[in-house]
Scaffold this motif. Structure first.
Motif, PDB file in Angstrom:
ATOM      1  N   PHE A  96      -5.945  35.581 -33.718  1.00 25.26           N
ATOM      2  CA  PHE A  96      -5.983  34.733 -32.522  1.00 25.26           C
ATOM      3  C   PHE A  96      -4.856  35.120 -31.563  1.00 25.26           C
ATOM      4  O   PHE A  96      -5.069  35.268 -30.359  1.00 25.26           O
ATOM      5  N   ILE A 100      -5.119  36.408 -27.727  1.00 27.75           N
ATOM      6  CA  ILE A 100      -4.442  35.726 -26.618  1.00 27.75           C
ATOM      7  C   ILE A 100      -3.550  36.721 -25.878  1.00 27.75           C
ATOM      8  O   ILE A 100      -3.468  36.713 -24.651  1.00 27.75           O
ATOM      9  N   ALA A 103      -5.623  38.604 -23.576  1.00 25.29           N
ATOM     10  CA  ALA A 103      -5.938  37.789 -22.393  1.00 25.29           C
ATOM     11  C   ALA A 103      -4.754  37.771 -21.428  1.00 25.29           C
ATOM     12  O   ALA A 103      -4.935  37.838 -20.205  1.00 25.29           O
ATOM     13  N   LEU A 152     -14.223  28.508 -38.182  1.00 23.21           N
ATOM     14  CA  LEU A 152     -13.062  28.943 -37.393  1.00 23.21           C
ATOM     15  C   LEU A 152     -13.073  30.458 -37.236  1.00 23.21           C
ATOM     16  O   LEU A 152     -12.841  30.987 -36.142  1.00 23.21           O
ATOM     17  N   LEU A 155     -15.582  31.571 -34.698  1.00 23.30           N
ATOM     18  CA  LEU A 155     -15.129  31.310 -33.315  1.00 23.30           C
ATOM     19  C   LEU A 155     -14.117  32.349 -32.848  1.00 23.30           C
ATOM     20  O   LEU A 155     -14.192  32.830 -31.717  1.00 23.30           O
ATOM     21  N   VAL A 156     -13.178  32.676 -33.743  1.00 26.40           N
ATOM     22  CA  VAL A 156     -12.172  33.691 -33.386  1.00 26.40           C
ATOM     23  C   VAL A 156     -12.862  35.035 -33.135  1.00 26.40           C
ATOM     24  O   VAL A 156     -12.534  35.745 -32.189  1.00 26.40           O
ATOM     25  N   SER A 158     -15.982  35.519 -32.133  1.00 30.48           N
ATOM     26  CA  SER A 158     -16.743  35.519 -30.876  1.00 30.48           C
ATOM     27  C   SER A 158     -15.798  35.652 -29.677  1.00 30.48           C
ATOM     28  O   SER A 158     -16.130  36.277 -28.680  1.00 30.48           O
ATOM     29  N   LEU A 159     -14.594  35.119 -29.821  1.00 30.12           N
ATOM     30  CA  LEU A 159     -13.568  35.295 -28.785  1.00 30.12           C
ATOM     31  C   LEU A 159     -13.209  36.778 -28.686  1.00 30.12           C
ATOM     32  O   LEU A 159     -13.062  37.327 -27.590  1.00 30.12           O
ATOM     33  N   ASP A 162     -15.870  38.648 -26.748  1.00 34.64           N
ATOM     34  CA  ASP A 162     -15.703  38.442 -25.299  1.00 34.64           C
ATOM     35  C   ASP A 162     -14.637  39.371 -24.750  1.00 34.64           C
ATOM     36  O   ASP A 162     -14.809  40.010 -23.712  1.00 34.64           O
ATOM     37  N   ILE A 163     -13.530  39.407 -25.471  1.00 37.39           N
ATOM     38  CA  ILE A 163     -12.403  40.210 -24.996  1.00 37.39           C
ATOM     39  C   ILE A 163     -12.748  41.702 -25.067  1.00 37.39           C
ATOM     40  O   ILE A 163     -12.395  42.466 -24.177  1.00 37.39           O
ATOM     41  N   ARG A 165     -15.587  43.012 -24.632  1.00 34.77           N
ATOM     42  CA  ARG A 165     -16.409  43.304 -23.452  1.00 34.77           C
ATOM     43  C   ARG A 165     -15.531  43.506 -22.216  1.00 34.77           C
ATOM     44  O   ARG A 165     -15.744  44.409 -21.429  1.00 34.77           O
TER      45      ARG A 165
END
Lengths: 186, 261
Positions: A96, A100, A103, A152, A155-156, A158-159, A162-163, A165
Protein backbone atom coordinates in the motif's frame (compact mmCIF):
# COMPACT_ATOMS: atom_id res chain seq x y z
CA UNK A 1 4.13 36.14 29.93
CA UNK A 2 5.83 33.05 31.28
CA UNK A 3 3.03 30.96 29.83
CA UNK A 4 3.67 32.46 26.40
CA UNK A 5 7.37 31.75 26.85
CA UNK A 6 6.65 28.10 27.68
CA UNK A 7 4.20 27.78 24.77
CA UNK A 8 6.71 29.28 22.38
CA UNK A 9 9.43 27.01 23.74
CA UNK A 10 7.22 23.97 23.09
CA UNK A 11 6.38 25.29 19.61
CA UNK A 12 10.05 25.78 18.71
CA UNK A 13 10.90 22.32 20.10
CA UNK A 14 8.11 20.85 17.93
CA UNK A 15 9.47 22.71 14.90
CA UNK A 16 12.95 21.34 15.57
CA UNK A 17 11.58 17.82 15.98
CA UNK A 18 9.63 18.08 12.72
CA UNK A 19 12.70 19.48 10.98
CA UNK A 20 14.81 16.51 12.09
CA UNK A 21 12.04 14.09 11.05
CA UNK A 22 11.41 15.66 7.65
CA UNK A 23 15.05 15.84 6.58
CA UNK A 24 16.31 12.74 8.35
CA UNK A 25 14.27 9.76 7.22
CA UNK A 26 14.51 10.43 3.52
CA UNK A 27 18.29 10.19 3.65
CA UNK A 28 18.16 7.07 5.76
CA UNK A 29 15.99 5.20 3.31
CA UNK A 30 17.73 6.66 0.27
CA UNK A 31 14.54 7.24 -1.71
CA UNK A 32 14.80 8.08 -5.39
CA UNK A 33 13.79 11.49 -6.64
CA UNK A 34 10.40 11.69 -8.35
CA UNK A 35 12.04 12.46 -11.64
CA UNK A 36 13.34 8.91 -11.67
CA UNK A 37 10.50 6.77 -12.85
CA UNK A 38 12.15 3.56 -11.63
CA UNK A 39 10.77 4.47 -8.19
CA UNK A 40 7.31 3.55 -9.49
CA UNK A 41 7.75 -0.12 -8.66
CA UNK A 42 4.28 -1.59 -8.40
CA UNK A 43 4.67 -5.32 -8.00
CA UNK A 44 2.20 -6.45 -5.32
CA UNK A 45 4.34 -8.96 -3.45
CA UNK A 46 1.52 -10.08 -1.20
CA UNK A 47 -0.67 -11.52 -4.00
CA UNK A 48 1.68 -14.42 -4.76
CA UNK A 49 1.35 -15.59 -1.16
CA UNK A 50 -2.44 -15.40 -1.00
CA UNK A 51 -3.13 -19.16 -1.64
CA UNK A 52 -0.63 -20.16 1.06
CA UNK A 53 -2.22 -17.71 3.48
CA UNK A 54 -5.63 -19.18 2.69
CA UNK A 55 -4.24 -22.62 3.51
CA UNK A 56 -2.55 -21.40 6.69
CA UNK A 57 -5.72 -19.76 7.98
CA UNK A 58 -8.10 -22.60 7.09
CA UNK A 59 -10.38 -23.02 10.18
CA UNK A 60 -10.85 -26.75 9.49
CA UNK A 61 -7.15 -27.40 10.07
CA UNK A 62 -7.27 -25.83 13.50
CA UNK A 63 -10.37 -27.82 14.48
CA UNK A 64 -8.67 -31.01 13.30
CA UNK A 65 -5.54 -30.27 15.32
CA UNK A 66 -7.61 -29.36 18.38
CA UNK A 67 -9.53 -32.64 18.16
CA UNK A 68 -6.57 -34.90 17.38
CA UNK A 69 -3.76 -33.49 19.56
CA UNK A 70 -3.29 -31.78 22.92
CA UNK A 71 -4.08 -28.18 23.88
CA UNK A 72 -0.47 -27.02 23.80
CA UNK A 73 -0.04 -27.94 20.16
CA UNK A 74 -3.34 -26.30 19.23
CA UNK A 75 -2.25 -23.14 21.06
CA UNK A 76 1.10 -23.14 19.26
CA UNK A 77 -0.65 -23.51 15.91
CA UNK A 78 -3.08 -20.70 16.75
CA UNK A 79 -0.17 -18.51 17.76
CA UNK A 80 1.64 -19.30 14.52
CA UNK A 81 -1.48 -18.48 12.49
CA UNK A 82 -1.70 -15.08 14.15
CA UNK A 83 1.94 -14.44 13.41
CA UNK A 84 1.45 -15.39 9.74
CA UNK A 85 -1.63 -13.18 9.48
CA UNK A 86 0.27 -10.26 11.03
CA UNK A 87 3.17 -10.75 8.65
CA UNK A 88 0.80 -10.86 5.70
CA UNK A 89 -0.95 -7.75 6.92
CA UNK A 90 2.44 -6.06 7.18
CA UNK A 91 3.33 -6.97 3.59
CA UNK A 92 -0.08 -5.63 2.53
CA UNK A 93 0.77 -2.34 4.21
CA UNK A 94 4.18 -2.24 2.50
CA UNK A 95 2.49 -2.70 -0.88
CA UNK A 96 0.00 0.00 0.00
CA UNK A 97 2.81 2.41 0.95
CA UNK A 98 4.54 1.66 -2.35
CA UNK A 99 1.35 2.45 -4.26
CA UNK A 100 0.77 5.66 -2.36
CA UNK A 101 4.36 6.63 -3.10
CA UNK A 102 3.66 6.09 -6.81
CA UNK A 103 0.58 8.32 -6.51
CA UNK A 104 2.72 11.01 -4.84
CA UNK A 105 5.23 10.80 -7.67
CA UNK A 106 2.45 11.20 -10.24
CA UNK A 107 1.13 14.23 -8.33
CA UNK A 108 4.56 15.83 -8.01
CA UNK A 109 5.24 15.42 -11.74
CA UNK A 110 1.87 16.81 -12.78
CA UNK A 111 1.77 20.39 -14.08
CA UNK A 112 -1.57 20.97 -12.42
CA UNK A 113 -2.91 19.41 -9.23
CA UNK A 114 -6.17 19.90 -7.38
CA UNK A 115 -5.86 20.90 -3.75
CA UNK A 116 -9.12 19.06 -2.97
CA UNK A 117 -7.84 15.76 -4.34
CA UNK A 118 -4.49 16.14 -2.60
CA UNK A 119 -6.13 16.89 0.73
CA UNK A 120 -8.50 13.95 0.23
CA UNK A 121 -5.64 11.54 -0.44
CA UNK A 122 -3.68 12.86 2.54
CA UNK A 123 -6.71 12.39 4.81
CA UNK A 124 -7.53 8.94 3.41
CA UNK A 125 -3.93 7.78 3.76
CA UNK A 126 -3.91 8.87 7.39
CA UNK A 127 -7.24 7.11 7.90
CA UNK A 128 -5.85 3.93 6.33
CA UNK A 129 -2.78 3.98 8.57
CA UNK A 130 -4.91 4.48 11.68
CA UNK A 131 -7.38 1.74 10.78
CA UNK A 132 -4.57 -0.57 9.75
CA UNK A 133 -3.11 -0.30 13.27
CA UNK A 134 -6.52 -1.16 14.74
CA UNK A 135 -6.92 -4.17 12.43
CA UNK A 136 -3.42 -5.29 13.27
CA UNK A 137 -4.18 -5.03 16.99
CA UNK A 138 -7.33 -7.06 16.42
CA UNK A 139 -5.40 -9.75 14.57
CA UNK A 140 -2.96 -9.94 17.45
CA UNK A 141 -5.77 -10.45 19.97
CA UNK A 142 -8.43 -12.44 18.11
CA UNK A 143 -8.43 -15.29 15.54
CA UNK A 144 -7.45 -14.07 12.04
CA UNK A 145 -10.11 -14.49 9.33
CA UNK A 146 -9.05 -15.20 5.78
CA UNK A 147 -12.10 -13.53 4.19
CA UNK A 148 -11.20 -10.14 5.67
CA UNK A 149 -7.55 -10.48 4.67
CA UNK A 150 -8.31 -11.53 1.11
CA UNK A 151 -10.77 -8.68 0.55
CA UNK A 152 -8.12 -6.20 1.69
CA UNK A 153 -5.54 -7.90 -0.51
CA UNK A 154 -7.82 -7.68 -3.54
CA UNK A 155 -8.46 -3.98 -2.94
CA UNK A 156 -4.74 -3.23 -2.68
CA UNK A 157 -4.11 -5.20 -5.90
CA UNK A 158 -6.88 -3.37 -7.78
CA UNK A 159 -5.27 -0.11 -6.64
CA UNK A 160 -2.00 -1.46 -8.03
CA UNK A 161 -3.69 -2.19 -11.36
CA UNK A 162 -4.98 1.41 -11.56
CA UNK A 163 -1.55 2.75 -10.86
CA UNK A 164 0.05 0.36 -13.33
CA UNK A 165 -2.22 1.76 -16.01
CA UNK A 166 -1.20 5.27 -15.06
CA UNK A 167 2.48 4.31 -15.13
CA UNK A 168 2.03 2.95 -18.65
CA UNK A 169 0.67 6.38 -19.58
CA UNK A 170 3.63 8.01 -17.88
CA UNK A 171 5.90 5.88 -20.06
CA UNK A 172 4.04 7.03 -23.17
CA UNK A 173 4.21 10.64 -21.98
CA UNK A 174 7.96 10.30 -21.35
CA UNK A 175 8.43 9.22 -24.95
CA UNK A 176 6.29 12.12 -26.16
CA UNK A 177 8.05 14.75 -24.02
CA UNK A 178 11.45 13.56 -25.25
CA UNK A 179 10.37 14.43 -28.82
CA UNK A 180 10.86 18.11 -29.72
CA UNK A 181 7.62 18.36 -31.71
CA UNK A 182 5.60 17.04 -28.78
CA UNK A 183 2.47 18.91 -27.77
CA UNK A 184 2.57 17.50 -24.22
CA UNK A 185 1.68 19.92 -21.46
CA UNK A 186 4.98 20.89 -19.86
CA UNK B 1 30.18 42.48 37.40
CA UNK B 2 32.00 45.19 35.37
CA UNK B 3 34.78 42.66 34.76
CA UNK B 4 32.22 40.13 33.49
CA UNK B 5 30.69 42.77 31.20
CA UNK B 6 34.11 43.71 29.86
CA UNK B 7 35.05 40.09 29.18
CA UNK B 8 31.68 39.57 27.51
CA UNK B 9 32.35 42.60 25.30
CA UNK B 10 35.73 41.13 24.37
CA UNK B 11 34.16 37.79 23.53
CA UNK B 12 31.60 39.64 21.41
CA UNK B 13 34.37 41.46 19.55
CA UNK B 14 36.12 38.16 18.81
CA UNK B 15 32.85 36.63 17.62
CA UNK B 16 32.19 39.66 15.42
CA UNK B 17 35.63 39.28 13.90
CA UNK B 18 35.05 35.58 13.25
CA UNK B 19 31.64 36.13 11.66
CA UNK B 20 32.99 38.96 9.48
CA UNK B 21 35.79 36.73 8.24
CA UNK B 22 33.39 33.87 7.63
CA UNK B 23 30.83 36.10 5.87
CA UNK B 24 33.55 37.42 3.61
CA UNK B 25 34.78 33.88 2.84
CA UNK B 26 31.26 32.65 1.98
CA UNK B 27 30.64 35.68 -0.23
CA UNK B 28 33.95 35.18 -2.05
CA UNK B 29 33.13 31.51 -2.46
CA UNK B 30 29.73 32.37 -3.96
CA UNK B 31 31.34 34.87 -6.33
CA UNK B 32 34.08 32.41 -7.32
CA UNK B 33 31.55 29.67 -8.04
CA UNK B 34 29.17 32.15 -9.70
CA UNK B 35 26.31 31.04 -7.45
CA UNK B 36 25.07 34.63 -7.07
CA UNK B 37 23.13 34.01 -10.29
CA UNK B 38 21.30 31.07 -8.73
CA UNK B 39 20.98 32.59 -5.24
CA UNK B 40 20.76 36.38 -5.64
CA UNK B 41 18.77 36.83 -2.41
CA UNK B 42 21.09 34.64 -0.32
CA UNK B 43 24.06 36.53 -1.76
CA UNK B 44 22.42 39.88 -0.94
CA UNK B 45 21.60 38.67 2.58
CA UNK B 46 25.23 37.79 3.28
CA UNK B 47 26.46 41.00 1.70
CA UNK B 48 24.11 43.20 3.74
CA UNK B 49 24.94 41.18 6.86
CA UNK B 50 28.60 41.90 6.17
CA UNK B 51 27.92 45.62 5.84
CA UNK B 52 25.70 45.67 8.95
CA UNK B 53 28.44 44.62 11.37
CA UNK B 54 30.87 47.55 10.78
CA UNK B 55 27.97 50.06 10.75
CA UNK B 56 26.63 48.78 14.08
CA UNK B 57 30.16 48.61 15.49
CA UNK B 58 30.81 52.25 14.61
CA UNK B 59 27.49 53.33 16.16
CA UNK B 60 28.23 51.35 19.34
CA UNK B 61 31.72 52.90 19.54
CA UNK B 62 30.48 56.47 19.11
CA UNK B 63 27.25 56.54 21.13
CA UNK B 64 27.72 53.51 23.37
CA UNK B 65 25.99 50.14 23.45
CA UNK B 66 23.04 51.24 25.60
CA UNK B 67 22.25 54.48 23.76
CA UNK B 68 19.02 55.15 21.84
CA UNK B 69 21.01 55.70 18.64
CA UNK B 70 22.51 52.23 19.01
CA UNK B 71 19.06 50.82 19.72
CA UNK B 72 17.54 52.39 16.59
CA UNK B 73 20.40 51.64 14.21
CA UNK B 74 20.73 48.11 15.57
CA UNK B 75 17.07 47.22 15.11
CA UNK B 76 16.52 49.02 11.77
CA UNK B 77 19.55 47.32 10.23
CA UNK B 78 18.37 44.05 11.74
CA UNK B 79 14.92 44.51 10.19
CA UNK B 80 16.50 44.97 6.75
CA UNK B 81 18.67 41.88 7.19
CA UNK B 82 15.71 39.80 8.44
CA UNK B 83 13.51 40.83 5.51
CA UNK B 84 16.26 39.94 3.03
CA UNK B 85 16.69 36.59 4.78
CA UNK B 86 12.93 36.08 4.35
CA UNK B 87 13.36 36.68 0.61
CA UNK B 88 16.32 34.25 0.61
CA UNK B 89 14.10 31.60 2.24
CA UNK B 90 11.41 32.16 -0.43
CA UNK B 91 14.08 31.93 -3.12
CA UNK B 92 15.34 28.61 -1.72
CA UNK B 93 11.82 27.13 -1.55
CA UNK B 94 11.07 28.22 -5.11
CA UNK B 95 14.40 26.93 -6.39
CA UNK B 96 13.72 23.45 -5.02
CA UNK B 97 9.98 23.01 -5.61
CA UNK B 98 9.30 25.70 -8.24
CA UNK B 99 9.76 23.42 -11.19
CA UNK B 100 7.20 20.95 -9.84
CA UNK B 101 4.54 23.38 -11.02
CA UNK B 102 1.50 21.47 -9.75
CA UNK B 103 2.58 20.85 -6.18
CA UNK B 104 4.31 24.24 -5.99
CA UNK B 105 0.89 25.83 -6.46
CA UNK B 106 -0.32 24.12 -3.29
CA UNK B 107 2.98 24.46 -1.43
CA UNK B 108 3.38 28.22 -1.71
CA UNK B 109 -0.21 28.77 -0.56
CA UNK B 110 0.34 26.48 2.43
CA UNK B 111 3.63 28.23 3.24
CA UNK B 112 2.04 31.69 3.01
CA UNK B 113 -0.88 30.59 5.17
CA UNK B 114 1.21 28.89 7.87
CA UNK B 115 3.77 31.71 7.92
CA UNK B 116 1.01 34.33 8.07
CA UNK B 117 -0.86 32.62 10.89
CA UNK B 118 2.30 32.20 12.99
CA UNK B 119 3.35 35.81 12.36
CA UNK B 120 -0.08 37.07 13.36
CA UNK B 121 -0.19 34.90 16.51
CA UNK B 122 3.26 35.98 17.67
CA UNK B 123 2.40 39.63 17.06
CA UNK B 124 -0.78 39.22 19.08
CA UNK B 125 0.92 37.40 21.96
CA UNK B 126 4.06 39.57 22.03
CA UNK B 127 4.65 42.69 24.10
CA UNK B 128 3.64 45.96 22.48
CA UNK B 129 5.16 48.71 24.59
CA UNK B 130 7.54 51.22 23.00
CA UNK B 131 10.72 49.29 23.84
CA UNK B 132 9.49 45.84 22.89
CA UNK B 133 7.45 46.44 19.74
CA UNK B 134 10.44 46.06 17.35
CA UNK B 135 11.54 42.96 19.19
CA UNK B 136 8.00 41.57 18.82
CA UNK B 137 8.17 42.08 15.06
CA UNK B 138 11.55 40.40 14.92
CA UNK B 139 10.21 37.52 17.00
CA UNK B 140 7.20 37.16 14.70
CA UNK B 141 9.29 37.20 11.53
CA UNK B 142 11.76 34.65 12.89
CA UNK B 143 9.02 32.35 14.16
CA UNK B 144 7.10 32.44 10.88
CA UNK B 145 10.32 31.89 8.89
CA UNK B 146 11.13 28.77 10.92
CA UNK B 147 7.55 27.52 10.47
CA UNK B 148 7.64 28.12 6.72
CA UNK B 149 10.89 26.19 6.36
CA UNK B 150 9.62 23.25 8.42
CA UNK B 151 6.34 23.14 6.43
CA UNK B 152 8.38 23.30 3.24
CA UNK B 153 10.55 20.34 4.28
CA UNK B 154 7.40 18.41 5.25
CA UNK B 155 5.91 19.04 1.79
CA UNK B 156 9.14 17.97 0.08
CA UNK B 157 9.18 14.80 2.14
CA UNK B 158 5.48 14.08 1.51
CA UNK B 159 5.91 14.39 -2.25
CA UNK B 160 9.22 12.47 -2.21
CA UNK B 161 11.17 15.35 -3.69
CA UNK B 162 14.87 14.69 -3.33
CA UNK B 163 16.64 17.88 -2.24
CA UNK B 164 20.30 18.35 -3.05
CA UNK B 165 22.21 18.00 0.29
CA UNK B 166 23.75 21.48 -0.08
CA UNK B 167 20.37 23.12 -0.61
CA UNK B 168 19.01 21.13 2.31
CA UNK B 169 21.89 22.37 4.48
CA UNK B 170 21.13 25.98 3.52
CA UNK B 171 17.47 25.44 4.48
CA UNK B 172 18.44 23.78 7.77
CA UNK B 173 20.88 26.59 8.55
CA UNK B 174 18.19 29.24 8.03
CA UNK B 175 15.64 27.24 10.01
CA UNK B 176 17.94 26.58 12.99
CA UNK B 177 18.97 30.23 13.08
CA UNK B 178 15.33 31.34 13.08
CA UNK B 179 14.41 28.83 15.83
CA UNK B 180 17.22 29.92 18.14
CA UNK B 181 16.60 33.59 17.40
CA UNK B 182 12.93 33.10 18.27
CA UNK B 183 13.88 31.73 21.68
CA UNK B 184 16.50 34.42 22.15
CA UNK B 185 13.99 37.18 21.24
CA UNK B 186 11.43 35.68 23.59
CA UNK B 187 13.89 35.73 26.48
CA UNK B 188 14.76 39.33 25.62
CA UNK B 189 11.07 40.25 25.72
CA UNK B 190 10.76 38.73 29.17
CA UNK B 191 14.00 39.84 30.79
CA UNK B 192 14.65 43.06 28.80
CA UNK B 193 17.80 45.00 29.80
CA UNK B 194 19.08 42.24 32.11
CA UNK B 195 19.36 39.98 29.09
CA UNK B 196 20.41 42.50 26.42
CA UNK B 197 24.14 41.75 26.55
CA UNK B 198 23.62 38.00 26.70
CA UNK B 199 21.10 38.28 23.82
CA UNK B 200 23.80 39.80 21.66
CA UNK B 201 26.26 37.08 22.57
CA UNK B 202 23.80 34.21 21.96
CA UNK B 203 22.75 35.79 18.66
CA UNK B 204 26.35 36.11 17.54
CA UNK B 205 27.11 32.47 18.42
CA UNK B 206 24.03 31.16 16.55
CA UNK B 207 24.85 33.39 13.58
CA UNK B 208 28.39 32.05 13.52
CA UNK B 209 27.08 28.47 13.60
CA UNK B 210 24.69 29.32 10.74
CA UNK B 211 27.55 30.78 8.74
CA UNK B 212 29.62 27.63 9.25
CA UNK B 213 26.71 25.53 7.94
CA UNK B 214 26.18 27.91 5.01
CA UNK B 215 29.90 27.88 4.19
CA UNK B 216 30.01 24.08 4.12
CA UNK B 217 26.86 24.02 1.95
CA UNK B 218 28.24 26.57 -0.53
CA UNK B 219 31.55 24.71 -0.63
CA UNK B 220 29.79 21.48 -1.65
CA UNK B 221 27.34 23.19 -3.99
CA UNK B 222 27.44 21.99 -7.58
CA UNK B 223 27.18 24.39 -10.53
CA UNK B 224 23.61 23.20 -11.15
CA UNK B 225 22.18 22.03 -7.82
CA UNK B 226 18.64 21.52 -9.14
CA UNK B 227 17.79 18.83 -11.68
CA UNK B 228 15.54 19.61 -14.62
CA UNK B 229 12.23 17.82 -14.27
CA UNK B 230 10.11 16.64 -17.21
CA UNK B 231 6.47 17.03 -16.24
CA UNK B 232 3.64 14.71 -17.26
CA UNK B 233 0.61 15.66 -19.35
CA UNK B 234 -2.19 17.09 -17.18
CA UNK B 235 -4.53 14.28 -18.29
CA UNK B 236 -2.57 11.67 -16.29
CA UNK B 237 -3.33 13.40 -12.99
CA UNK B 238 -6.93 14.19 -13.87
CA UNK B 239 -7.62 10.57 -14.75
CA UNK B 240 -5.51 8.75 -12.23
CA UNK B 241 -5.63 10.57 -8.89
CA UNK B 242 -9.45 10.55 -8.43
CA UNK B 243 -9.33 6.79 -9.08
CA UNK B 244 -6.66 6.31 -6.42
CA UNK B 245 -8.75 8.33 -3.96
CA UNK B 246 -11.84 6.23 -4.75
CA UNK B 247 -9.85 3.05 -4.14
CA UNK B 248 -8.61 4.48 -0.87
CA UNK B 249 -12.18 5.19 0.21
CA UNK B 250 -13.12 1.59 -0.64
CA UNK B 251 -10.09 0.29 1.24
CA UNK B 252 -10.93 2.35 4.33
CA UNK B 253 -14.58 1.25 4.17
CA UNK B 254 -13.46 -2.37 4.03
CA UNK B 255 -11.25 -1.82 7.06
CA UNK B 256 -14.14 -0.16 8.90
CA UNK B 257 -16.44 -3.09 8.10
CA UNK B 258 -13.77 -5.48 9.27
CA UNK B 259 -13.41 -3.58 12.55
CA UNK B 260 -17.20 -3.57 13.12
CA UNK B 261 -17.64 -7.34 12.66
Amino acid sequence: MNLVLIALGIFVATLLGLLVWSVGRKNATGKSPPSQRESLSLACKHLTNLPQIRQALEPGDLTYIANRSNRAIARTVRHERRRIASLYLESLREDFEQLIEAAQVVASLSPKVEAGQEWKRFRLTLEFRWKYQLVRARFTIGPPAFAALSSLALLVSSLALDIERAVAKIGEAAVLTSQPSSSADR
Amino acid sequence: MPFAMASMANVLKILWGCSLALQLSVLLLIVAKKHYQTFPATFSYLLIGLLQSPVVYVVYSIWGYESWQAFRVGWISQAIVTIIRWIAVCELCHLILGQFRGIWGITWRALALSGGIVLLLTLLLGQHDFVRIINTFDLGLECSMATVLVVFFLFARYYRVLIHPSLQSIGIAFCLYSCFRTLNDMLLQTLLRNYAATWNLVDEVTYLATLVLLASAVLALQPRPVQKVALLPSAVYAEFIPQVNDRLIALNNRLSQFLKT
